[in-house]
Enzyme design. Structure first.
Site, PDB file in Angstrom:
ATOM      1  CD  GLU A  70       1.125  -0.917   9.518  1.00 53.63           C
ATOM      2  OE1 GLU A  70      -0.044  -0.937   9.072  1.00 53.63           O
ATOM      3  OE2 GLU A  70       2.120  -1.230   8.846  1.00 53.63           O
TER       4      GLU A  70
ATOM      5  CD  GLU B 223      -0.396  -5.751   7.585  1.00 59.48           C
ATOM      6  OE1 GLU B 223      -0.868  -5.663   6.435  1.00 59.48           O
ATOM      7  OE2 GLU B 223      -0.927  -5.264   8.584  1.00 59.48           O
TER       8      GLU B 223
ATOM      9  CE1 TYR C  13      -4.413   0.690  10.280  1.00 57.80           C
ATOM     10  CE2 TYR C  13      -3.486  -1.479   9.898  1.00 57.80           C
ATOM     11  CZ  TYR C  13      -3.354  -0.106   9.929  1.00 57.80           C
ATOM     12  OH  TYR C  13      -2.150   0.476   9.626  1.00 57.80           O
TER      13      TYR C  13
ATOM     14  CD1 TRP D 183      -1.005   3.089   8.191  1.00 54.50           C
ATOM     15  CD2 TRP D 183       1.130   2.576   8.650  1.00 54.50           C
ATOM     16  NE1 TRP D 183      -0.341   2.945   6.999  1.00 54.50           N
ATOM     17  CE2 TRP D 183       0.969   2.630   7.248  1.00 54.50           C
ATOM     18  CE3 TRP D 183       2.393   2.282   9.170  1.00 54.50           C
ATOM     19  CZ2 TRP D 183       2.026   2.397   6.366  1.00 54.50           C
ATOM     20  CZ3 TRP D 183       3.428   2.048   8.297  1.00 54.50           C
ATOM     21  CH2 TRP D 183       3.235   2.108   6.914  1.00 54.50           C
TER      22      TRP D 183
ATOM     23  CG  ASP E   3      -1.868   1.115   1.332  1.00 50.78           C
ATOM     24  OD1 ASP E   3      -2.358   1.553   0.272  1.00 50.78           O
ATOM     25  OD2 ASP E   3      -2.121   1.586   2.456  1.00 50.78           O
TER      26      ASP E   3
HETATM   27  C1  GCB Z   1      -1.273  -2.196   6.767  1.00 55.41           C
HETATM   28  C2  GCB Z   1       0.007  -2.085   6.029  1.00 55.41           C
HETATM   29  C3  GCB Z   1       0.298  -0.666   5.594  1.00 55.41           C
HETATM   30  C4  GCB Z   1      -0.974  -0.030   5.049  1.00 55.41           C
HETATM   31  C5  GCB Z   1      -1.997   0.000   6.159  1.00 55.41           C
HETATM   32  C6  GCB Z   1      -3.324   0.616   5.697  1.00 55.41           C
HETATM   33  O1  GCB Z   1      -1.508  -3.084   7.519  1.00 55.41           O
HETATM   34  O2  GCB Z   1       1.091  -2.606   6.746  1.00 55.41           O
HETATM   35  O3  GCB Z   1       1.303  -0.692   4.612  1.00 55.41           O
HETATM   36  O4  GCB Z   1      -0.746   1.237   4.526  1.00 55.41           O
HETATM   37  O5  GCB Z   1      -2.252  -1.293   6.576  1.00 55.41           O
HETATM   38  O6  GCB Z   1      -3.494   1.806   5.852  1.00 55.41           O
HETATM   39  O7  GCB Z   1      -4.151  -0.107   5.162  1.00 55.41           O
END
Ligand code: GCB
Length: 592
Positions: free
Chosen positions: A505, A414, A469, A550, A162
């Site tokens: 993150e 990941e 997340y 993050w 990403d």
């Molecule tokens: C993640 C990834 C990161 C992405 C992030 C996202 O888990 O490690 O590279 O940018 O999620 O914002 O979806």
């Protein structure tokens, strides 16, 4: 590989500036031997910079394949009799280099340096032509992986990570000189026992004849505190001033070579005396528990893409200081060496990551997409990719082994980690990293698809690193449900592994300027409330030893309906303006 330095014995010229540049959409340059003449066209490109956004043209931004760089390099007359080396700090993702008509180097991997001894090809006092072809394609053999899809409109690069596939010469290029007999490499490992510091050193020499080695360690005031002779040994420093988070105290180690009673070369290396250890669920630096606060970051800026520049670096570190961050992860590739040098001096702690991101066909561009093919197979991420990955780890450790700021290797972000194939893939990578550097812990970053009862890779690691997340990709907009899920998840990790848990993150996309009095995803208030919620949970789970939001700043990605001109999970905008969440973090991280 030692960085070029200037002293009485060594010299260097940076080849930064405008280079001739040509995009090669037909891929004809190699057959037509473009290195033998001035590149076609009249485009000039700054080095260092990613080339993609400098000239606003989709044919350059989205180009797939080779681009060419060329410049003329005057070789100083005073370098006669010296060894002359051409060094690239990075070429993303692979490159071939010619000096005049001779091919001198090729390199795979976009974020580690490579060099060529060009002594026999250049003439001090004359000018040589340097030509580089840089290929930005990602394949099933590259790290990170990807594939090129041939469409009716031409080739399109696809990948599973990403962030935008910026490419080119992102980092400085150097022409440097050393004596023919020279210090080729130095490795230091430091220890602390009470107030006594130790520096184990190991020097590799290249050249002919009998060479004597002397090593002198000086403190920050320049006073000699220890010395030794021979290519390896241990220096003991009574009353050592340790390197520690928040205080980047550095000694200087001068490695001197002597031949026939005269000095022959000298290399100076900054040395921070510190230890790293893991004890149960604690991460210890100098025997003291360390709690990580900070971010996953990106090398990402408007126009220059991943191009390194000192202005942005100093500004970003000043913002880290403002917000109270003590650490960051080089997500998702090794950063410029200037950044690690600066982290050493600032006392900022670094988790150093390889470019192994996107080894997971279940996600694409940060979004769950349901894999159509297995991640690890002969047709996808295969043994060839693992060889590239091993080489990337070797080059990372070789480059960064002496940085006191680096306390932990992250060998992947990941990847798929719930299958037998993933375990087989990773076992040798962990073993090799530990063989190369027995002094630092090793980990990888787990993703939500592989919770604690399914992950087959985390038990190979020294720490648990997880990206979570809840409240964004799951329980979207429902922070109460997200809080329950997060606590259950962290508690389960803590119960299964008696290891430190670093949440590498967590965050929410946030468009600066969007507001709401009730929790609404994408608003500044939602990001701030989500961060507060995560922090409440972290404080309830004892094994959590670090929190990396993050992301530090918004960053460019490939096009996608979830990405509004890129990923907006920054607590700063791409031009480094704070969102409300930045103040939330500052209140927590700077509290007395
Ligand atoms: C993640 C990834 C990161 C992405 C992030 C996202 O888990 O490690 O590279 O940018 O999620 O914002 O979806």
């Amino acid at each position: 590989m030692l960085r070029p330095i200037v002293n009485t014995w060594r010299d260097r010229r940076t080849l930064t500036g405008l280079w001739r540049f040509a995009v090669d959409p037909g891929g004809v340059g190699r057959d037509r031997k473009w290195w033998q003449q001035p590149l076609p066209g009249s485009v000039e490109m700054p080095v260092p910079a990613s080339y993609n956004d400098v000239i606003p043209d989709p044919a350059i931004r989205e180009h797939v394949g080779d681009v060419w760089y060329q410049t003329d390099v005057p070789v100083p007359a005073g370098w006669a009799g010296e060894r002359v080396v051409l060094r690239f700090d990075a070429a993303t993702h692979r490159a071939v280099v010619w000096v005049d008509d001779e091919r001198v180097a090729e390199h795979e991997g976009g974020y580690t340096p490579f060099e060529a001894d060009v002594t026999a090809l250049v003439r001090p006092g004359e000018t040589s032509r340097v030509t580089v072809v840089v290929d930005n394609r990602l394949s099933w053999e590259s790290i990170p992986p990807g594939y090129v899809e041939q469409t009716a409109e031409g080739p399109r690069q696809r990948y599973y990570h990403d962030f935008f596939n910026y490419a080119g010469l992102h980092r400085p290029v150097w022409l440097y000189s050393t004596p023919v007999t020279h210090v080729r490499d130095v490795t230091v490992r430091t220890g602390l026992s009470g107030t006594t510091g130790t520096v184990d050193y190991d020097v590799t020499i290249a050249g002919d004849g009998e060479v004597g080695t002397r090593v002198v360690l000086r403190d920050a005031s320049g006073t000699e505190v220890a010395s030794g002779v021979g290519t390896s040994g241990t220096l003991t420093v009574a009353g050592a001033h340790p390197w520690r988070p928040g205080e980047g105290y550095l000694y200087t180690m001068d490695v001197e070579l002597w031949q026939d009673g005269s000095p022959a070369d000298r290399y100076s290396l900054d040395v921070g005396i510190r230890t790293v250890a893991i004890e149960g669920t604690r991460f210890l630096i100098n025997g003291e528990p360390f709690y990580f606060t900070g971010f996953g970051m990106h090398e990402d800026h408007a126009v220059r893409g991943k191009g390194h520049d000192d202005v942005s670096m100093v500004h970003d570190f000043a913002l880290l200081d403002w917000i109270g961050a003590n650490s960051f992860r080089t997500s998702h590739y090794p950063y410029a060496e200037e950044i690690l040098d600066y982290a050493d001096r600032k006392g900022i702690v670094v988790i150093d990551e390889t470019a192994a991101v996107g080894l997971n066909l279940g996600i694409g561009g940060g979004i769950l997409q349901g894999a159509r093919q297995p991640t690890f197979s002969a047709e996808t991420v295969s043994d060839a990719a693992r060889r590239t990955h091993l080489q990337a780890i070797r080059e990372l450790v070789a480059r960064d082994k002496n940085h006191p700021s680096v306390v932990l290797w992250s060998i992947a972000n990941e990847p798929e980690s719930h299958t037998e194939e993933s375990r087989k893939y990773f076992e040798p990578l962990f073993a090799e990293t530990r063989r190369l550097d027995p002094t630092r812990p090793v980990g990888f970053v787990n993703m939500m698809l592989s919770p604690s009862d399914q992950c087959l890779v985390t038990d190979l690691a020294d720490v648990v690193m997880i990206n979570r997340y809840f409240g964004w990709y799951t329980q979207t907009g429902d922070l109460a449900a997200a809080e329950r899920e997060l606590e259950a998840d962290l508690t389960a990790w803590a119960a299964r592994h008696h290891k430190p848990i670093l949440v590498t993150e967590y965050g929410a996309d946030t468009v600066a300027g969007l507001h709401s009095v009730v929790p609404q995803p994408w608003t500044e208030e939602y990001q701030a409330e989500l961060l507060d919620m995560y922090h409440r949970v972290f404080d309830r789970v004892d094994a959590v030893t670090g929190e990396h939001v993050w992301n530090f700043a918004d960053f460019a990605t490939s096009a996608g309906v979830f990405r509004v001109e890129g990923n907006k999970k920054g607590v700063f905008t791409r031009d480094r303006k704070p969102k409300a969440g930045a103040f939330t973090l500052r209140r927590r991280w700077r509290r007395p």
